[in-house]
Scaffold this motif. Structure first.
Motif, PDB file in Angstrom:
ATOM      1  N   LEU A  11      -1.299  27.762  -0.621  1.00  0.00           N
ATOM      2  CA  LEU A  11      -0.011  27.875   0.069  1.00  0.00           C
ATOM      3  C   LEU A  11       0.535  26.523   0.510  1.00  0.00           C
ATOM      4  O   LEU A  11      -0.175  25.722   1.129  1.00  0.00           O
ATOM      5  CB  LEU A  11      -0.161  28.731   1.332  1.00  0.00           C
ATOM      6  CG  LEU A  11      -0.470  30.216   1.168  1.00  0.00           C
ATOM      7  CD1 LEU A  11      -0.907  30.797   2.513  1.00  0.00           C
ATOM      8  CD2 LEU A  11       0.761  30.934   0.658  1.00  0.00           C
ATOM      9  N   ASP A  12       1.795  26.312   0.216  1.00  0.00           N
ATOM     10  CA  ASP A  12       2.566  25.245   0.841  1.00  0.00           C
ATOM     11  C   ASP A  12       2.951  25.725   2.254  1.00  0.00           C
ATOM     12  O   ASP A  12       2.875  26.929   2.544  1.00  0.00           O
ATOM     13  CB  ASP A  12       3.811  25.018  -0.030  1.00  0.00           C
ATOM     14  CG  ASP A  12       4.881  24.224   0.669  1.00  0.00           C
ATOM     15  OD1 ASP A  12       4.590  23.079   1.065  1.00  0.00           O
ATOM     16  OD2 ASP A  12       5.997  24.753   0.845  1.00  0.00           O
ATOM     17  N   ILE A  13       3.344  24.825   3.122  1.00  0.00           N
ATOM     18  CA  ILE A  13       3.765  25.247   4.473  1.00  0.00           C
ATOM     19  C   ILE A  13       5.289  25.269   4.591  1.00  0.00           C
ATOM     20  O   ILE A  13       5.900  26.334   4.630  1.00  0.00           O
ATOM     21  CB  ILE A  13       3.130  24.348   5.565  1.00  0.00           C
ATOM     22  CG1 ILE A  13       1.594  24.512   5.556  1.00  0.00           C
ATOM     23  CG2 ILE A  13       3.692  24.729   6.938  1.00  0.00           C
ATOM     24  CD1 ILE A  13       0.860  23.679   6.581  1.00  0.00           C
ATOM     25  N   GLU A  14       5.897  24.093   4.647  1.00  0.00           N
ATOM     26  CA  GLU A  14       7.357  24.027   4.902  1.00  0.00           C
ATOM     27  C   GLU A  14       8.142  24.682   3.768  1.00  0.00           C
ATOM     28  O   GLU A  14       8.059  24.246   2.618  1.00  0.00           O
ATOM     29  CB  GLU A  14       7.804  22.575   5.006  1.00  0.00           C
ATOM     30  CG  GLU A  14       7.459  21.908   6.305  1.00  0.00           C
ATOM     31  CD  GLU A  14       7.794  20.424   6.211  1.00  0.00           C
ATOM     32  OE1 GLU A  14       8.969  20.080   6.043  1.00  0.00           O
ATOM     33  OE2 GLU A  14       6.858  19.622   6.283  1.00  0.00           O
ATOM     34  N   GLY A  15       8.895  25.694   4.101  1.00  0.00           N
ATOM     35  CA  GLY A  15       9.676  26.404   3.083  1.00  0.00           C
ATOM     36  C   GLY A  15       8.918  27.571   2.480  1.00  0.00           C
ATOM     37  O   GLY A  15       9.476  28.328   1.704  1.00  0.00           O
ATOM     38  N   THR A  16       7.632  27.701   2.832  1.00  0.00           N
ATOM     39  CA  THR A  16       6.813  28.785   2.274  1.00  0.00           C
ATOM     40  C   THR A  16       6.264  29.692   3.382  1.00  0.00           C
ATOM     41  O   THR A  16       6.602  30.866   3.455  1.00  0.00           O
ATOM     42  CB  THR A  16       5.659  28.216   1.428  1.00  0.00           C
ATOM     43  OG1 THR A  16       6.223  27.476   0.336  1.00  0.00           O
ATOM     44  CG2 THR A  16       4.763  29.330   0.881  1.00  0.00           C
ATOM     45  N   LEU A 206       1.969  28.846  -4.151  1.00  0.00           N
ATOM     46  CA  LEU A 206       3.290  29.231  -3.645  1.00  0.00           C
ATOM     47  C   LEU A 206       3.969  28.015  -3.033  1.00  0.00           C
ATOM     48  O   LEU A 206       3.393  27.358  -2.169  1.00  0.00           O
ATOM     49  CB  LEU A 206       3.159  30.316  -2.573  1.00  0.00           C
ATOM     50  CG  LEU A 206       2.401  31.587  -2.943  1.00  0.00           C
ATOM     51  CD1 LEU A 206       2.506  32.596  -1.791  1.00  0.00           C
ATOM     52  CD2 LEU A 206       2.949  32.207  -4.212  1.00  0.00           C
ATOM     53  N   THR A 207       5.172  27.747  -3.490  1.00  0.00           N
ATOM     54  CA  THR A 207       5.919  26.599  -2.964  1.00  0.00           C
ATOM     55  C   THR A 207       7.416  26.848  -3.071  1.00  0.00           C
ATOM     56  O   THR A 207       7.854  27.721  -3.833  1.00  0.00           O
ATOM     57  CB  THR A 207       5.580  25.303  -3.730  1.00  0.00           C
ATOM     58  OG1 THR A 207       6.296  24.208  -3.132  1.00  0.00           O
ATOM     59  CG2 THR A 207       5.998  25.388  -5.205  1.00  0.00           C
ATOM     60  N   ASP A 208       8.186  26.070  -2.316  1.00  0.00           N
ATOM     61  CA  ASP A 208       9.649  26.158  -2.387  1.00  0.00           C
ATOM     62  C   ASP A 208      10.250  25.053  -3.257  1.00  0.00           C
ATOM     63  O   ASP A 208      11.445  25.044  -3.502  1.00  0.00           O
ATOM     64  CB  ASP A 208      10.237  26.043  -0.975  1.00  0.00           C
ATOM     65  CG  ASP A 208       9.824  24.757  -0.280  1.00  0.00           C
ATOM     66  OD1 ASP A 208       8.628  24.392  -0.356  1.00  0.00           O
ATOM     67  OD2 ASP A 208      10.678  24.095   0.334  1.00  0.00           O
ATOM     68  N   ILE A 209       9.428  24.103  -3.695  1.00  0.00           N
ATOM     69  CA  ILE A 209       9.969  22.889  -4.336  1.00  0.00           C
ATOM     70  C   ILE A 209       9.708  22.893  -5.845  1.00  0.00           C
ATOM     71  O   ILE A 209       8.565  23.021  -6.276  1.00  0.00           O
ATOM     72  CB  ILE A 209       9.323  21.619  -3.718  1.00  0.00           C
ATOM     73  CG1 ILE A 209       9.546  21.575  -2.196  1.00  0.00           C
ATOM     74  CG2 ILE A 209       9.849  20.349  -4.383  1.00  0.00           C
ATOM     75  CD1 ILE A 209      10.963  21.282  -1.753  1.00  0.00           C
ATOM     76  N   GLU A 210      10.755  22.709  -6.637  1.00  0.00           N
ATOM     77  CA  GLU A 210      10.609  22.817  -8.088  1.00  0.00           C
ATOM     78  C   GLU A 210       9.666  21.763  -8.671  1.00  0.00           C
ATOM     79  O   GLU A 210       8.927  22.049  -9.606  1.00  0.00           O
ATOM     80  CB  GLU A 210      11.981  22.752  -8.773  1.00  0.00           C
ATOM     81  CG  GLU A 210      12.764  21.495  -8.461  1.00  0.00           C
ATOM     82  CD  GLU A 210      14.182  21.526  -9.043  1.00  0.00           C
ATOM     83  OE1 GLU A 210      15.128  21.581  -8.244  1.00  0.00           O
ATOM     84  OE2 GLU A 210      14.328  21.488 -10.281  1.00  0.00           O
TER      85      GLU A 210
END
Ligand SMILES: [Mg+2]
Length: 260
Positions: A11-16, A206-210
């Motif tokens: 897991l990513d944190i910021e945005g996730t 899982l991340t928000d960044i492409e």
């Protein structure tokens, strides 16, 4: 089938797990507002003395290399008062923060202020409502769960220890930060797989960044891009290449298109 192959959720944190604004709108302002009081309260502690020394050394380097400088006054035989030294240290910190610098000395001190903030209830770690139920469920499904965030491992642990849902730290099998490697670098994801003793294709990231998604995919990981309100938008053209979810409950097979 994919769900049986996935053994690890990374897991990513910021945005996730956490709104992207948490760091910029809560942590940084908290440090700026509270650094003076923190230094005042802990002035005689050896850790504070050390970090002041680090800041002073950094200020000397900055004077030579960085154009502007905000030196930290040195107390000589008590001639300069504690108040003046402290004030110059605060000015230095606020100056560095205004330039969004990431010097070791600054990060060290920010970390100390945040720790105190979390412990005193002045900061609460923000995670989205769907995070704890998802962690519980992943645990029941015997998946291992790791964090990979650019925030330091210490900062990650504080955030998850002091949430409004209680202490979530126990759900994680381990933590990685950018000391382990850049998040846009495929090699970092291969290294993580090796470190946690599994194959890249057994990990779902899982991340928000492409760029992070692309790096992980090219390392052989599965990736879901998380679309939270306020996340940086990804161009439609690009987005259609990814599997996307709007929150962590969508991971699970009983939700439409769920995978686990
Ligand atoms: Mg992120």
């Amino acid at each position: 089938k994919m769900d049986q192959n996935i053994k690890v959720i990374l897991l990513d944190i910021e945005g996730t797990t956490t709104p992207i604004t948490f760091v910029t709108q809560q942590l940084f302002p908290y440090a700026a507002t509270n650094v003076e009081k923190f230094l005042h309260d802990t002035w005689d502690c050896s850790e504070t003395k050390q970090v002041i020394q680090q800041l002073r050394r950094q200020a000397l380097v900055d004077g030579e290399e960085f154009g502007g400088k905000v030196p930290i006054i040195k107390s000589v035989n008590g001639i300069v008062s504690k108040t003046d030294v402290l004030k110059s240290a605060v000015e230095n910190v606020l100056w560095q923060m205004s330039l969004n610098r990431k010097t070791t000395a600054l990060k060290e001190l920010q970390g100390m202020v945040w720790k105190k903030g979390y412990e005193s209830g002045g900061i609460i770690g923000i995670v989205y409502d769907d995070v704890k139920p998802a962690l519980q469920r992943l645990r029941m499904l015997k998946k291992r769960i790791y964090i990979y965030s650019s925030g330091s491992v210490n900062a990650q642990k504080l955030l998850f220890t002091y949430t409004k849902f209680g202490d979530l730290l126990e759900y994680f099998d381990g933590h990685f930060d950018s000391n382990f490697g850049g998040k846009n670098d495929a090699a970092s994801y291969r290294k993580i797989a090796e470190a946690i003793n599994c194959k890249p294709e057994e990990i779902l990231f899982l991340t928000d960044i492409e760029y992070e998604a692309d790096a992980a995919i090219s390392a052989g990981l599965h990736v879901h891009v998380v679309l939270r309100p306020g996340n940086k938008l990804i161009a439609e053209e690009k987005l259609k290449n990814y599997k996307t979810i709007v929150n962590l409950s969508k991971l699970f097979i009983n939700s439409e298109h769920g995978t686990i």
